[in-house]
Design an enzyme around this catalytic site. Structure first.
Site, PDB file in Angstrom:
ATOM      1  N   SER A 170       7.631 -15.999  -1.839  1.00 10.98           N
ATOM      2  CA  SER A 170       7.982 -15.212  -3.016  1.00 10.98           C
ATOM      3  C   SER A 170       9.386 -14.664  -2.830  1.00 10.98           C
ATOM      4  CB  SER A 170       6.998 -14.046  -3.194  1.00 10.98           C
ATOM      5  OG  SER A 170       7.452 -13.123  -4.172  1.00 10.98           O
ATOM      6  N   TYR A 183       2.408  -6.685   0.125  1.00  7.78           N
ATOM      7  CA  TYR A 183       2.685  -8.024  -0.400  1.00  7.78           C
ATOM      8  C   TYR A 183       4.034  -8.541   0.093  1.00  7.78           C
ATOM      9  CZ  TYR A 183       3.505 -11.754  -3.812  1.00  7.78           C
ATOM     10  OH  TYR A 183       3.782 -12.964  -4.404  1.00  7.78           O
TER      11      TYR A 183
END
Length: 278
Positions: A170, A183
């Site tokens: 990501s 995350y």
């Protein structure tokens, strides 16, 4: 002068199907985790359209089996340039190493081989740094990091030289997002793990790369469009001033799996509309 949401494309995405075709991919076999919906389902469908047989995996067995059957039925009804790949759906908890081995065994039993493995399953928890609980950080690292490692291990045990693994990282591996500390940490680990796996599995002729999506229109990021402030911020920091679509992530995935990328390994490709630069 700042740009208002009204001046920007209001979150629309370009979901047009990718037209790129790599003839050498027909007859290959892929495993895709997190394939019940969202990007995983788009990946599975796009590969099958190009003749790749797919084992679609998800912790939600009922949904992934239904997704696999639905994609199979849709492809059978279409007039495609090449015969579509076959598809099966099965349950897998990516935090359990044995479940990855079962996926590999199912792929070999059903289709005779494994050429591609896409570690797509992930979770996206929210908590401010001081509120991250042991349970949240533990679960996030187990799914987002251990799940990638166990998938790569299973793939490496069953792939022949020439195989390719793609992990989902990501842009959060590079950019800090408030409330997403667990995350962001997990995706930074995935990016670095990708490099480590590429170095070690290169000895077996297996390539390992990652894709780092930005704001992509999926269920995981629906909160962006549901929150006017978050949407305005997203459109402001993305130079292309719109959200991306799963189809636009599939294009780079297809390239990384293809022979056109046969000398590319250990890289993370950002698919983020340029947001990592802002």
């Amino acid at each position: 002068m700042s740009t208002t949401t009204e001046q920007l494309n209001p979150g629309r995405t370009d979901a047009a199907p990718m037209t790129a075709h790599y003839p050498e991919m027909a007859g290959k076999v892929a495993v895709v985790t997190g394939a019940a919906q969202g990007m995983g389902a788009v990946f599975a469908s796009g590969l099958a359209t190009r003749g790749v047989s797919v084992v679609a995996a998800d912790i939600n067995e009922e949904q992934v089996v239904a997704t696999a059957r639905g994609i199979g039925s849709e492809l059978a009804a279409q007039s495609l340039a090449a015969e579509p790949g076959r598809m099966v759906g099965m349950r897998a908890d990516v935090t359990v190493p044995a479940d990855h081995e079962k996926l590999a065994e199912r792929a070999v039993a059903e289709f005779g081989r494994i050429d591609f493995w896409i570690n797509n399953a992930g979770i996206f928890p929210f908590a401010l740094a001081e509120d991250i609980s042991p349970e949240q950080i533990g679960a996030t690292l187990k799914v987002n990091v251990e799940g990638v490692l166990y998938g790569a291990q299973a793939a490496a045990r069953h792939m022949a030289p020439g195989g390719a693994i793609v992990n989902m990282s990501s842009v959060s591996a590079l950019r800090v997002r408030k409330g997403r500390g667990a995350y962001c940490t997990s995706k930074a680990a995935v990016a670095h793990m990708t490099e480590s796996l590429a170095v070690e599995l290169g000895d077996k002729g297996i390539r390992v790369n990652a894709i780092a999506p930005g704001y992509i229109d999926t269920a995981m990021t629906r909160w962006v469009q549901d929150d006017p402030v978050a949407l305005a911020h997203a459109l402001e920091v993305v130079p292309l001033h719109r959200l991306g679509s799963p189809e636009e992530v599939f294009g780079p995935l297809l390239f990384l799996l293809s022979d056109s990328a046969r000398y590319i390994t250990g890289h993370s490709i950002a698919v983020d509309g340029g947001s990592r630069h802002v």
